[in-house]
Design a protein around this motif. Structure first.
Motif, PDB file in Angstrom:
ATOM      1  N   ILE A 134       8.787  -2.950 -18.969  1.00 15.23           N
ATOM      2  CA  ILE A 134       8.228  -3.728 -17.855  1.00 15.23           C
ATOM      3  C   ILE A 134       8.677  -3.071 -16.557  1.00 15.23           C
ATOM      4  N   ASN A 135       7.741  -2.505 -15.825  1.00 17.27           N
ATOM      5  CA  ASN A 135       8.060  -1.833 -14.561  1.00 17.27           C
ATOM      6  C   ASN A 135       8.428  -2.868 -13.505  1.00 17.27           C
ATOM      7  N   THR A 136       9.595  -2.719 -12.902  1.00 21.20           N
ATOM      8  CA  THR A 136      10.066  -3.671 -11.909  1.00 21.20           C
ATOM      9  C   THR A 136      10.788  -2.939 -10.795  1.00 21.20           C
ATOM     10  N   ALA A 137      11.123  -3.680  -9.737  1.00 22.89           N
ATOM     11  CA  ALA A 137      11.780  -3.102  -8.566  1.00 22.89           C
ATOM     12  C   ALA A 137      12.999  -3.942  -8.210  1.00 22.89           C
ATOM     13  N   ARG A 142      12.305 -12.637  -8.608  1.00 23.97           N
ATOM     14  CA  ARG A 142      11.488 -13.800  -8.967  1.00 23.97           C
ATOM     15  C   ARG A 142      10.472 -13.466 -10.047  1.00 23.97           C
ATOM     16  N   ARG A 143       9.891 -12.289  -9.963  1.00 23.35           N
ATOM     17  CA  ARG A 143       8.926 -11.888 -11.007  1.00 23.35           C
ATOM     18  C   ARG A 143       9.632 -11.754 -12.361  1.00 23.35           C
ATOM     19  N   ARG A 144      10.812 -11.184 -12.363  1.00 21.61           N
ATOM     20  CA  ARG A 144      11.535 -11.031 -13.626  1.00 21.61           C
ATOM     21  C   ARG A 144      11.901 -12.400 -14.216  1.00 21.61           C
ATOM     22  N   VAL A 147       8.862 -13.855 -15.851  1.00 14.65           N
ATOM     23  CA  VAL A 147       8.619 -13.240 -17.163  1.00 14.65           C
ATOM     24  C   VAL A 147       9.582 -13.802 -18.199  1.00 14.65           C
ATOM     25  N   ARG A 148      10.835 -13.987 -17.843  1.00 14.60           N
ATOM     26  CA  ARG A 148      11.828 -14.521 -18.779  1.00 14.60           C
ATOM     27  C   ARG A 148      11.510 -15.963 -19.168  1.00 14.60           C
ATOM     28  N   GLU A 149      10.937 -16.698 -18.236  1.00 17.68           N
ATOM     29  CA  GLU A 149      10.648 -18.109 -18.509  1.00 17.68           C
ATOM     30  C   GLU A 149       9.344 -18.315 -19.280  1.00 17.68           C
ATOM     31  N   THR A 150       8.546 -17.281 -19.428  1.00 16.17           N
ATOM     32  CA  THR A 150       7.233 -17.446 -20.078  1.00 16.17           C
ATOM     33  C   THR A 150       7.141 -16.681 -21.401  1.00 16.17           C
ATOM     34  N   LYS A 231       3.649   0.273 -21.489  1.00 13.57           N
ATOM     35  CA  LYS A 231       4.115   0.087 -20.122  1.00 13.57           C
ATOM     36  C   LYS A 231       3.277  -1.004 -19.467  1.00 13.57           C
ATOM     37  N   VAL A 232       3.949  -2.021 -18.906  1.00 20.95           N
ATOM     38  CA  VAL A 232       3.273  -3.087 -18.166  1.00 20.95           C
ATOM     39  C   VAL A 232       4.027  -3.297 -16.852  1.00 20.95           C
ATOM     40  N   ASP A 233       3.438  -4.085 -15.958  1.00 17.42           N
ATOM     41  CA  ASP A 233       4.080  -4.424 -14.694  1.00 17.42           C
ATOM     42  C   ASP A 233       4.692  -5.825 -14.777  1.00 17.42           C
ATOM     43  N   ASP A 234       5.621  -6.105 -13.855  1.00 18.57           N
ATOM     44  CA  ASP A 234       6.325  -7.382 -13.912  1.00 18.57           C
ATOM     45  C   ASP A 234       5.489  -8.554 -13.411  1.00 18.57           C
ATOM     46  N   ASP A 235       4.254  -8.291 -12.943  1.00 16.78           N
ATOM     47  CA  ASP A 235       3.364  -9.388 -12.565  1.00 16.78           C
ATOM     48  C   ASP A 235       2.302  -9.647 -13.637  1.00 16.78           C
ATOM     49  N   VAL A 236       2.508  -9.098 -14.847  1.00 14.93           N
ATOM     50  CA  VAL A 236       1.575  -9.276 -15.963  1.00 14.93           C
ATOM     51  C   VAL A 236       2.265 -10.125 -17.031  1.00 14.93           C
TER      52      VAL A 236
END
Length: 270
Positions: A134-137, A142-144, A147-150, A231-236
């Motif tokens: 998961i590509n993150t910055a 908050r995005r991470r 993802v953890r909560e879903t 590879k995915v993004d952290d808003d997916v």
């Protein structure tokens, strides 16, 4: 006396004859000697006739070729197609060159890793079904958390999914430009809490996203022996069940690529 007078010309007729001969001489000289202006007029008229003849021939030629304009348009269209084909060939060559360089670099990194592994006797790669990066910055906490909560399991559930399903999920992130900065320490603290990061040997930056993706794949291949690398993004938000079922149908196929390629074909080294 009468005969002599009858043979002579009367003096009254001399002026008449003189004037008559004068006009005859003028008429005769006008016919033999044309003025210079008449010659130039003849030449100019002759040139004008030639020009008119040339113009008429051009008009006739144009009338005889009604499809000439169409032929020119066809030639322009063929030239445009040739330029487009050349552009496509150039882009294909550039992509092939980039793929060849990438393969060579991966081969070198694999060779160096194998040498280091044999010298240090490191652990072998773990077998997995799929590895999701998961590509993150640094600023995407908050995005991470979303993802953890879903869709991303936490703690023991994450380890259990890896062991039983062979599904590995990690947030991938590099380092800041400053060594041991506050951003790096924040990621270290978050990783110590959740244990769901994959740290890359990469300096974070918006213009370095493609290099980051490449480093992720090479790092994941060196760490896990998986069937699929994702590879995915952290808003997916990913549906893991649907993703696993879809990939399972292609598990026996070699060199499978699934995703969106913005331009050009997908290249692979045999």
């Amino acid at each position: 006396m009468r005969n002599r007078n009858s043979g002579k010309i009367s003096s009254k007729w001399i002026p008449v004859f003189s004037i008559s001969f004068f006009f005859l001489g003028m008429l005769f000289t006008n016919r033999l000697w044309a003025p210079p202006e008449s010659n130039s007029q003849l030449i100019s008229s002759h040139r004008r006739e030639q020009e008119l003849q040339i113009i008429s021939e051009d008009c006739t030629t144009k009338k005889e070729k009604p499809g000439q304009e169409k032929d020119v348009m066809d030639e322009v269209y063929r030239t445009h197609e040739a330029i487009q084909s050349l552009d496509k060939s150039m882009s294909m060559l550039q992509m092939e060159l980039a793929a060849t360089r990438s393969t060579q670099e991966i081969g070198r990194s694999d060779g160096s890793s194998s040498v280091s592994a044999s010298s240090h006797e490191g652990p072998p790669r773990k077998k997995a079904f799929m590895v999701i990066g998961i590509n993150t910055a640094f600023s995407s906490r908050r995005r991470r958390d979303s993802v953890r909560e879903t869709w991303m399991p936490q703690g023991d559930k994450l380890l259990k999914m890896e062991e039983e399903k062979g599904i590995v999920v990690r947030f991938m992130i590099g380092h800041s430009a400053t060594h041991n900065s506050i951003l790096d320490r924040a990621i270290d603290s978050e990783d110590a809490q959740h244990k769901d990061f994959l740290r890359l040997e990469h300096v974070e930056g918006y213009h370095e996203l493609s290099a980051k993706t490449k480093i992720f794949f090479s790092t994941a291949i060196a760490k896990w022996d998986a069937d699929f690398y994702i590879k995915v993004d952290d808003d997916v938000h990913v549906n893991l069940g649907m993703l696993a079922a879809t990939l399972a149908r292609h598990r026996s196929k070699p060199r499978v690529y699934i995703g969106c390629m913005k331009s050009g074909p997908v290249l692979s080294q045999k």
